[in-house]
Design an enzyme around this catalytic site. Structure first.
Site, PDB file in Angstrom:
ATOM      1  N   GLY A 225      41.016  28.700  50.373  1.00 37.47           N
ATOM      2  CA  GLY A 225      41.972  29.763  50.637  1.00 37.47           C
ATOM      3  C   GLY A 225      43.424  29.461  50.355  1.00 37.47           C
ATOM      4  CD  GLU A 259      33.767  25.505  51.974  1.00 44.36           C
ATOM      5  OE1 GLU A 259      34.127  26.715  51.889  1.00 44.36           O
ATOM      6  OE2 GLU A 259      32.757  25.158  52.591  1.00 44.36           O
ATOM      7  N   PRO A 260      38.586  24.052  48.319  1.00 43.31           N
ATOM      8  CG  PRO A 260      39.827  22.399  47.245  1.00 43.31           C
ATOM      9  CD  PRO A 260      38.754  22.594  48.267  1.00 43.31           C
ATOM     10  N   GLY A 261      39.391  26.432  45.793  1.00 47.62           N
ATOM     11  CA  GLY A 261      38.997  26.955  44.486  1.00 47.62           C
ATOM     12  C   GLY A 261      40.239  27.231  43.676  1.00 47.62           C
ATOM     13  NE  ARG A 262      43.463  32.505  45.102  1.00 43.42           N
ATOM     14  CZ  ARG A 262      42.970  33.717  44.823  1.00 43.42           C
ATOM     15  NH1 ARG A 262      43.335  34.351  43.744  1.00 43.42           N
ATOM     16  NH2 ARG A 262      42.123  34.299  45.653  1.00 43.42           N
ATOM     17  NE  ARG A 298      42.442  37.108  41.013  1.00 47.84           N
ATOM     18  CZ  ARG A 298      43.624  37.263  41.516  1.00 47.84           C
ATOM     19  NH1 ARG A 298      44.673  37.356  40.714  1.00 47.84           N
ATOM     20  NH2 ARG A 298      43.815  37.320  42.805  1.00 47.84           N
ATOM     21  CE1 TYR A 302      39.731  41.548  44.640  1.00 45.14           C
ATOM     22  CE2 TYR A 302      40.437  40.138  42.840  1.00 45.14           C
ATOM     23  CZ  TYR A 302      39.491  40.498  43.780  1.00 45.14           C
ATOM     24  OH  TYR A 302      38.327  39.800  43.845  1.00 45.14           O
ATOM     25  CB  CYS A 328      36.000  53.411  27.478  1.00 42.62           C
ATOM     26  SG  CYS A 328      36.104  55.144  27.292  1.00 42.62           S
ATOM     27  CE1 TYR A 357      37.001  32.999  43.292  1.00 42.26           C
ATOM     28  CE2 TYR A 357      39.334  32.466  43.525  1.00 42.26           C
ATOM     29  CZ  TYR A 357      38.020  32.331  43.946  1.00 42.26           C
ATOM     30  OH  TYR A 357      37.730  31.526  45.016  1.00 42.26           O
TER      31      TYR A 357
HETATM   32  N1  LLP Z   1      34.933  28.785  50.568  1.00 38.10           N
HETATM   33  C1  LLP Z   1      34.372  29.981  50.797  1.00 38.10           C
HETATM   34  C2  LLP Z   1      33.338  30.091  51.807  1.00 38.10           C
HETATM   35  C3  LLP Z   1      34.801  31.104  50.078  1.00 38.10           C
HETATM   36  O1  LLP Z   1      34.252  32.291  50.328  1.00 38.10           O
HETATM   37  C4  LLP Z   1      35.806  30.974  49.096  1.00 38.10           C
HETATM   38  C5  LLP Z   1      36.254  32.128  48.301  1.00 38.10           C
HETATM   39  C6  LLP Z   1      36.352  29.686  48.867  1.00 38.10           C
HETATM   40  C7  LLP Z   1      35.904  28.623  49.640  1.00 38.10           C
HETATM   41  C8  LLP Z   1      37.431  29.431  47.861  1.00 38.10           C
HETATM   42  O2  LLP Z   1      38.567  30.155  48.148  1.00 38.10           O
HETATM   43  P1  LLP Z   1      39.938  29.849  47.342  1.00 38.10           P
HETATM   44  O3  LLP Z   1      40.353  28.449  47.672  1.00 38.10           O
HETATM   45  O4  LLP Z   1      39.638  29.996  45.888  1.00 38.10           O
HETATM   46  O5  LLP Z   1      40.872  30.873  47.831  1.00 38.10           O
HETATM   47  N2  LLP Z   1      37.893  37.057  43.533  1.00 38.10           N
HETATM   48  C9  LLP Z   1      38.977  36.902  44.450  1.00 38.10           C
HETATM   49  C10 LLP Z   1      38.809  35.717  45.361  1.00 38.10           C
HETATM   50  C11 LLP Z   1      37.529  35.747  46.164  1.00 38.10           C
HETATM   51  C12 LLP Z   1      37.362  34.520  47.014  1.00 38.10           C
HETATM   52  C13 LLP Z   1      36.021  34.455  47.618  1.00 38.10           C
HETATM   53  N3  LLP Z   1      35.782  33.297  48.432  1.00 38.10           N
HETATM   54  C14 LLP Z   1      40.278  36.834  43.651  1.00 38.10           C
HETATM   55  O6  LLP Z   1      40.238  36.969  42.427  1.00 38.10           O
HETATM   56  O7  LLP Z   1      41.347  36.701  44.227  1.00 38.10           O
END
Ligand code: LLP
Length: 402
Positions: A225, A259-262, A298, A302, A328, A357
């Site tokens: 997050g 659990e970092p993603g973004r 995105r 959003y 389209c 994403y």
């Molecule tokens: N852990 C869990 C359980 C999650 O559901 C998520 C993201 C993450 C970790 C990673 O979150 P991050 O660090 O990337 O914020 N499609 C959306 C984002 C959806 C996120 C879903 N869960 C966007 O484009 O902003």
């Protein structure tokens, strides 16, 4: 400086470019922030699930946070060991649960009492013990976009505190369940620390109350997050983030999982597209490019802001334009009222912050093949996913024509 022009000529457009060195920097910074404790960063594969990207994190010692068995399989293929793989998600099928248990991953992150029952039953059938954690929904407003907020009781994710406690007691009394972790994830693109701290405190208190009834957990999973800069957001520093979480764990001997993603991939990525035409409709000027919402959803989904850079020789004054794709749909835009100079056919539009994403939320809508993906490392570029062809798109249908 990334040589967008050269890369676009070599690999064609639309094109995703990922700077793996930037991902390394982000990973190292966050990992260091937690150094006062045992910690595992489990990269959230959904942010960017290209195998080469996951492998890059695997080489740094990362684990994986997965939300489908497909992602679990990707993590294995990319070299992440079973003992660092977590499987979350509100709707796991029996087959997915079975495969997760058989693969002996670190734990299944359970999101409902009903799911706990299925996991127990399947583990029993397999004559195994399934390690689990419970995803707690702390009912805290993360102050982010409602579509990416997950920690309120209005959201489908996790369970409330009293259900969580019941689930731990049930798991602890079961021969086929081993409760090892606790988890929360309140939302994505978080830019305020307070909700994270408050959630951690609530969940840490639950850990203490479980200790009182002799249920000892090993992993404190704080989800992902952490927000990033798309525009001019004020961010939480990794130091403050880690300190806030660690401050809630006094007296507890737990390994922190994050659990970092973004945070790891977003600003490592660029989506590069070519200008096809400019057109004027009344007062409105449009720049039509060869990339579209099927490549990067995105903005359409959003109204997300992504910084746009034009690569052009044009020296004209800027005017406010909409940057749109060929799909389209009126929602097929990358930016609205964005200041750009006059552009020529084949000038480039670079969409920033596209490494998370982006590709993963793409589709084949309008029978458009997905873009190629390339990785940059030590200044070298290499293809990590081929551009999809028309044949790829029809491969699963063409045998059914009568
Ligand atoms: N852990 C869990 C359980 C999650 O559901 C998520 C993201 C993450 C970790 C990673 O979150 P991050 O660090 O990337 O914020 N499609 C959306 C984002 C959806 C996120 C879903 N869960 C966007 O484009 O902003």
């Amino acid at each position: 400086m990334i040589k967008f022009k050269e890369l676009a000529t070599q690999f064609k457009t639309p094109l995703y470019i990922y700077n793996l060195d930037y991902m390394t920097t982000q990973y190292t910074e966050l990992k260091d922030a937690f150094k006062a404790r045992k910690s595992i960063l489990c990269y959230a594969v959904k942010a960017n699930s290209n195998l080469s990207v996951i492998k890059h994190f695997a080489k740094m010692g990362s684990g994986a946070d997965c939300v489908s068995i497909g992602e679990v399989r990707r993590a294995f293929l990319a070299g992440i060991p079973a003992y660092k793989i977590i499987f979350s998600g509100v709707g796991k099928s029996d087959d997915e649960i079975r495969e997760a248990i058989e693969s002996d991953i670190l734990y299944i992150n359970v999101e409902s009492e009903a799911e706990l029952g299925r996991v127990e039953m399947i583990a029993k059938e397999l004559n195994k013990v399934s390690r689990i954690s419970v995803r707690v929904n702390p009912n805290i407003d993360p102050k982010t976009h409602p579509y990416i907020s997950t920690g309120l009781h209005d959201n489908k994710f996790g369970v409330d505190l009293s259900s969580a406690k019941r689930m731990y007691i049930k798991a602890n009394n079961s021969d086929n369940l081993d409760p090892v972790g606790i988890h929360f994830h309140i939302g994505s693109q978080l830019t305020e620390l307070k909700p994270i701290y408050e959630s951690a405190e609530i969940v840490a208190d639950l850990v203490r109350s479980l200790q009182n009834i002799k249920i000892e957990l090993k992993f404190f999973d704080v989800g992902g997050g952490l927000g990033i800069k798309y525009d001019n957001e004020t961010l939480i520093s990794t130091y403050d983030y880690a300190q806030a979480i660690l401050s809630t764990l006094k007296g507890l001997d737990l390994t922190v999982i994050c659990e970092p993603g973004r945070f790891l991939t977003a600003n490592a990525g660029y989506f590069v597209s070519k200008v096809l035409y400019e057109k004027q409709n009344g007062k409105k000027k449009f720049v039509v490019i060869d990339g579209a919402m099927n490549d990067l959803l995105r903005p359409a989904l959003y109204s997300a802001f992504h910084k746009i850079e034009a690569i052009t020789d044009s020296k004209t004054e800027t005017t406010l334009v909409d940057i749109v794709g060929p799909v389209c749909e009126s929602g097929d835009f990358f930016a609205k009222d964005y200041p750009l100079p006059d552009l020529a056919h084949n000038d480039l539009i670079v969409v920033h912050s596209a490494g998370a994403y982006g590709f993963g939320m793409g589709s084949n809508y309008n029978t458009r093949g997905r873009s190629a993906e390339i990785a940059l490392e030590g200044g070298k570029a290499r293809l990590i996913r081929k551009r999809e062809t028309f044949d790829d798109l029809i491969a699963l249908e063409k045998d059914f024509l009568d």
